[in-house]
Design an enzyme around this catalytic site. Structure first.
Site, PDB file in Angstrom:
ATOM      1  N   LYS A 156       0.692  -1.225   0.058  1.00 38.46           N
ATOM      2  CA  LYS A 156       0.168  -0.040  -0.036  1.00 38.46           C
ATOM      3  C   LYS A 156       1.074   1.305   0.068  1.00 38.46           C
ATOM      4  CE  LYS A 156      -1.611   2.844   2.084  1.00 38.46           C
ATOM      5  NZ  LYS A 156      -1.330   4.908   1.374  1.00 38.46           N
ATOM      6  N   GLU A 231      10.138   1.510   9.909  1.00 39.35           N
ATOM      7  CA  GLU A 231      11.034   2.139   9.990  1.00 39.35           C
ATOM      8  C   GLU A 231      10.653   3.404  10.050  1.00 39.35           C
ATOM      9  OE1 GLU A 231      14.252   1.321   9.874  1.00 39.35           O
ATOM     10  OE2 GLU A 231      14.192  -0.260   9.427  1.00 39.35           O
ATOM     11  N   LEU A 232      10.708   4.595  10.980  1.00 38.62           N
ATOM     12  CA  LEU A 232       9.854   5.700  11.282  1.00 38.62           C
ATOM     13  C   LEU A 232      10.993   7.019  11.415  1.00 38.62           C
ATOM     14  CD1 LEU A 232       7.758   4.786  14.624  1.00 38.62           C
ATOM     15  CD2 LEU A 232       7.516   4.432  11.793  1.00 38.62           C
ATOM     16  N   GLY A 233       9.964   7.556  12.407  1.00 39.48           N
ATOM     17  CA  GLY A 233      10.631   8.916  11.580  1.00 39.48           C
ATOM     18  C   GLY A 233      12.481   9.563  12.683  1.00 39.48           C
ATOM     19  N   CYS A 265      14.326  10.436   6.009  1.00 41.57           N
ATOM     20  CA  CYS A 265      14.122  10.237   7.885  1.00 41.57           C
ATOM     21  C   CYS A 265      15.519  10.587   8.113  1.00 41.57           C
ATOM     22  CB  CYS A 265      13.268   8.775   7.224  1.00 41.57           C
ATOM     23  SG  CYS A 265      14.795   7.409   6.812  1.00 41.57           S
ATOM     24  N   GLU A 362      10.566  17.073  14.157  1.00 43.98           N
ATOM     25  CA  GLU A 362      10.679  16.672  13.162  1.00 43.98           C
ATOM     26  C   GLU A 362      10.185  17.378  12.371  1.00 43.98           C
ATOM     27  OE1 GLU A 362       9.256  12.601  11.102  1.00 43.98           O
ATOM     28  OE2 GLU A 362      10.945  12.510  10.634  1.00 43.98           O
ATOM     29  N   PHE A 364      11.197  17.355   8.419  1.00 46.09           N
ATOM     30  CA  PHE A 364      10.859  16.803   6.977  1.00 46.09           C
ATOM     31  C   PHE A 364      10.777  18.318   6.155  1.00 46.09           C
ATOM     32  CE2 PHE A 364       9.251  12.951   4.814  1.00 46.09           C
ATOM     33  CZ  PHE A 364      10.577  12.433   6.032  1.00 46.09           C
TER      34      PHE A 364
HETATM   35  P1  NAD Z   1       2.725   8.927   7.066  1.00 41.93           P
HETATM   36  O1  NAD Z   1       3.650   8.210   8.253  1.00 41.93           O
HETATM   37  O2  NAD Z   1       1.696   9.780   7.099  1.00 41.93           O
HETATM   38  O3  NAD Z   1       2.421   7.288   5.843  1.00 41.93           O
HETATM   39  C1  NAD Z   1       3.306   6.536   5.829  1.00 41.93           C
HETATM   40  C2  NAD Z   1       2.456   5.611   5.073  1.00 41.93           C
HETATM   41  O4  NAD Z   1       1.249   4.605   6.150  1.00 41.93           O
HETATM   42  C3  NAD Z   1       1.355   6.455   3.965  1.00 41.93           C
HETATM   43  O5  NAD Z   1       0.925   4.936   2.868  1.00 41.93           O
HETATM   44  C4  NAD Z   1       0.242   6.169   4.649  1.00 41.93           C
HETATM   45  O6  NAD Z   1      -0.924   5.977   3.749  1.00 41.93           O
HETATM   46  C5  NAD Z   1       0.033   5.722   5.241  1.00 41.93           C
HETATM   47  N1  NAD Z   1      -0.860   5.311   6.619  1.00 41.93           N
HETATM   48  C6  NAD Z   1      -0.989   6.151   7.277  1.00 41.93           C
HETATM   49  N2  NAD Z   1      -2.781   6.707   8.027  1.00 41.93           N
HETATM   50  C7  NAD Z   1      -2.670   4.965   8.042  1.00 41.93           C
HETATM   51  C8  NAD Z   1      -3.550   4.280   9.193  1.00 41.93           C
HETATM   52  N3  NAD Z   1      -4.136   4.833  10.136  1.00 41.93           N
HETATM   53  N4  NAD Z   1      -3.473   2.910   8.806  1.00 41.93           N
HETATM   54  C9  NAD Z   1      -2.490   2.296   7.810  1.00 41.93           C
HETATM   55  N5  NAD Z   1      -1.587   2.807   7.505  1.00 41.93           N
HETATM   56  C10 NAD Z   1      -1.735   4.455   7.231  1.00 41.93           C
HETATM   57  O7  NAD Z   1       4.471   9.611   6.978  1.00 41.93           O
HETATM   58  P2  NAD Z   1       4.827   9.798   5.375  1.00 41.93           P
HETATM   59  O8  NAD Z   1       4.676  11.601   5.449  1.00 41.93           O
HETATM   60  O9  NAD Z   1       3.742   9.269   3.636  1.00 41.93           O
HETATM   61  O10 NAD Z   1       6.274  10.407   4.963  1.00 41.93           O
HETATM   62  C11 NAD Z   1       6.989  10.678   6.324  1.00 41.93           C
HETATM   63  C12 NAD Z   1       7.544  10.355   7.175  1.00 41.93           C
HETATM   64  O11 NAD Z   1       8.268   8.863   6.725  1.00 41.93           O
HETATM   65  C13 NAD Z   1       8.526  11.120   8.386  1.00 41.93           C
HETATM   66  O12 NAD Z   1       8.605  10.965   9.415  1.00 41.93           O
HETATM   67  C14 NAD Z   1       9.321  10.126   7.905  1.00 41.93           C
HETATM   68  O13 NAD Z   1      11.043  10.612   9.245  1.00 41.93           O
HETATM   69  C15 NAD Z   1       9.383   9.157   7.789  1.00 41.93           C
HETATM   70  N6  NAD Z   1      10.576   7.958   6.695  1.00 41.93           N
HETATM   71  C16 NAD Z   1      10.747   7.042   7.786  1.00 41.93           C
HETATM   72  C17 NAD Z   1      11.985   6.357   6.785  1.00 41.93           C
HETATM   73  C18 NAD Z   1      12.902   5.481   7.753  1.00 41.93           C
HETATM   74  O14 NAD Z   1      14.000   4.357   6.790  1.00 41.93           O
HETATM   75  N7  NAD Z   1      12.593   4.726   8.780  1.00 41.93           N
HETATM   76  C19 NAD Z   1      11.861   6.394   5.600  1.00 41.93           C
HETATM   77  C20 NAD Z   1      11.478   6.968   5.101  1.00 41.93           C
HETATM   78  C21 NAD Z   1      10.505   8.241   5.602  1.00 41.93           C
END
Ligand code: NAD
Length: 462
Positions: A156, A231-233, A265, A362, A364
């Site tokens: 997804k 893998e988060l922020g 990230c 963060e 971004f």
């Molecule tokens: P996000 O968390 O808003 O979205 C990520 C994914 O989760 C999207 O596909 C979104 O549709 C989905 N999502 C949203 N709500 C959901 C729910 N309730 N249930 C299930 N899925 C849901 O993140 P973003 O804005 O797309 O990306 C930016 C974030 O990602 C930043 O915090 C960044 O640090 C992090 N990031 C981390 C890594 C890593 O490897 N640690 C890599 C890239 C990005």
């Protein structure tokens, strides 16, 4: 879908929800027995073909990467290279996923009468949920280990970058990945994403995204207690010691903060510089930033692209305003780029304080928050500054002093740390976060472990 560089709608994609997720999971369940039992060298062959196809479609791939998330051309050109490299690394794994034989003597049995071993088996049907930044790469981190281990994957992608996954699925199909083994469902997070995270027939969720949504994923997974990797922020610290090679350090720390417009990230958004070189570093970053070209993602010379959306640009602008109000010194940037597109200039604030929003949260966006340290600060105190955050993803130390490098790399609590480099990634090196930056690590053998489980087998004959 909106191109963030032009603010124009460039395409429309289907919006999947619970129904489409159900169909994809059912197809994955159906495909799993045969795929998980497929010969390892057959999976290797398919993965290698997939990598070849990516290279054959390199130009198309780059064009899509530019539009899917607003990546400047020079960075988009790295997408096919990264995906092929990553696939080739994982293509080597299927023939090397093994268990162990163990010297087990249960119930005091004579070891001569027992054979105990482990089987490393695919974890099952995996739901991959990914972010928009560097979408092709983020999705490949789920696809390659799933294929290598014999798992089936329902992906997804982020709603802001819905094209990459579809293109990868098309190439995977051409490479010979059987139906149901890898499917893509585009949709909104709280609909398609949530349906996948809570699905009772999904064995594991591999999530990359924000810490906030990571928490929602963990809650959603409790129904069938599926496994979760996150893998988060991040809020990565960067230290410049007075002995650092400034020709290396200044562009290095600038790009740690400004690469991908800070939308990554591992962004080195917290900068700590020794007072003896602080002015030199601040001026150096400002001079470097003034040379960066902010502009069309189509232009081969563009260094800094747009932010993903108007909402995100507004959020970053608010953080810039707050930093000024709280007394940080604006050294460079701080304003929008000219014309259409969600651009923010590469920005450096000096004299930040640990309590400031810019230091804690963060961003971004392409914004670096700088603080100064002195000889009075011990390594222990510097590490305490680095670790004064809920995150623990990446970081770097710029020095030629072996003691500073060794002590700081050990004391900083992150999943990754660089010396004279920031966020150096390689398919063989594990990548994951500590604290609220995640659970588990991707890349390398760690990625194989995330997609497999151990079964302990004991045979007795007396
Ligand atoms: P996000 O968390 O808003 O979205 C990520 C994914 O989760 C999207 O596909 C979104 O549709 C989905 N999502 C949203 N709500 C959901 C729910 N309730 N249930 C299930 N899925 C849901 O993140 P973003 O804005 O797309 O990306 C930016 C974030 O990602 C930043 O915090 C960044 O640090 C992090 N990031 C981390 C890594 C890593 O490897 N640690 C890599 C890239 C990005």
């Amino acid at each position: 879908m909106i191109d963030p560089a032009t603010e124009k709608v460039i395409t429309k994609v289907g919006l999947g929800g619970k129904r489409e997720i159900n169909l994809a999971v059912q197809a994955a369940r159906k495909a799993f027995p045969k795929w998980s039992a497929s010969a390892p060298d057959e999976r290797t062959r398919i993965i290698l073909r997939f990598a070849e196809l990516i290279e054959e479609h390199q130009d198309e791939f780059t064009e899509l990467a530019i539009r899917d998330g607003g990546i400047p051309r020079a960075i988009a050109e790295t997408c096919p290279f990264f995906c092929a490299l990553f696939l080739r690394y994982y293509a080597g794994w299927p023939t090397k996923i093994t268990g162990q034989t163990l010297p087990s003597t249960p119930h005091g049995k004579d070891p001569a009468d027992v054979l105990a071993y482990t089987l490393r088996e695919p974890i099952g049907v995996v739901g991959g949920i990914t972010p928009w930044n560097y979408a092709f790469g983020m999705e490949m981190l789920k696809i390659a280990p799933a294929l290598a281990t014999g798992c089936c994957l329902v992906l997804k992608p982020a709603e802001e970058a819905p094209i990459a996954g579809l293109f990868l699925a098309e190439l995977a199909h051409q490479a010979g990945v059987p139906d149901g083994v890898f499917s893509v469902v585009n949709g909104l997070g709280h609909q398609a994403g949530a349906a996948l995270a809570e699905h009772p027939d999904v064995d594991k969720i591999a999530f990359t995204g924000s810490t906030e949504v990571g928490r929602l994923i963990v809650h959603a997974a409790t129904g069938n207690l599926k496994k979760v990797s996150l893998e988060l922020g991040g809020k990565s610290p960067v230290f410049v010691f007075p002995d650092a090679d400034m020709d290396l350090a200044i562009p290095g720390v600038a790009m740690a903060g400004f690469a991908m417009s800070g939308q990554n990230c591992v962004c080195g958004s917290r900068l700590y510089v020794h007072e003896d070189v602080a002015d030199q570093v601040a001026e150096g970053i400002a001079a470097f930033a003034s040379q960066l070209s902010l502009g069309s993602t189509q232009n081969a010379n563009t260094d800094v692209g747009p932010l993903i959306s108007a909402k995100q640009r507004n959020r970053v602008e608010k953080m810039i305003r707050n930093a000024k109000k709280q007394g940080a010194t604006l050294v460079c940037g701080g304003a929008r780029g000219k014309g259409k597109g969600y651009y923010i200039q590469p920005t450096l604030f000096d004299h930040c304080k640990p309590s400031m929003e810019l230091v804690k949260d963060e961003v971004f966006g392409p914004v670096i928050a700088m603080q100064r340290f002195s000889d009075k600060d011990s390594f222990e105190q510097l590490a305490a500054m680095a670790n004064d955050t809920c995150y623990g993803l990446s970081g770097s130390v710029w020095t030629r002093d072996l003691e500073a490098a060794m002590v700081m790399t050990k004391a900083i609590n992150t999943g990754q740390i660089g010396v004279n480099c920031h966020a150096a990634m390689d398919p063989s090196m594990p990548f994951g976060g500590t604290k609220e930056s995640g659970w588990g690590a991707e890349f390398g053998e760690a990625g194989i472990e995330l997609f497999t489980k151990d079964k302990a087998v004991t045979l007795m004959w007396n």
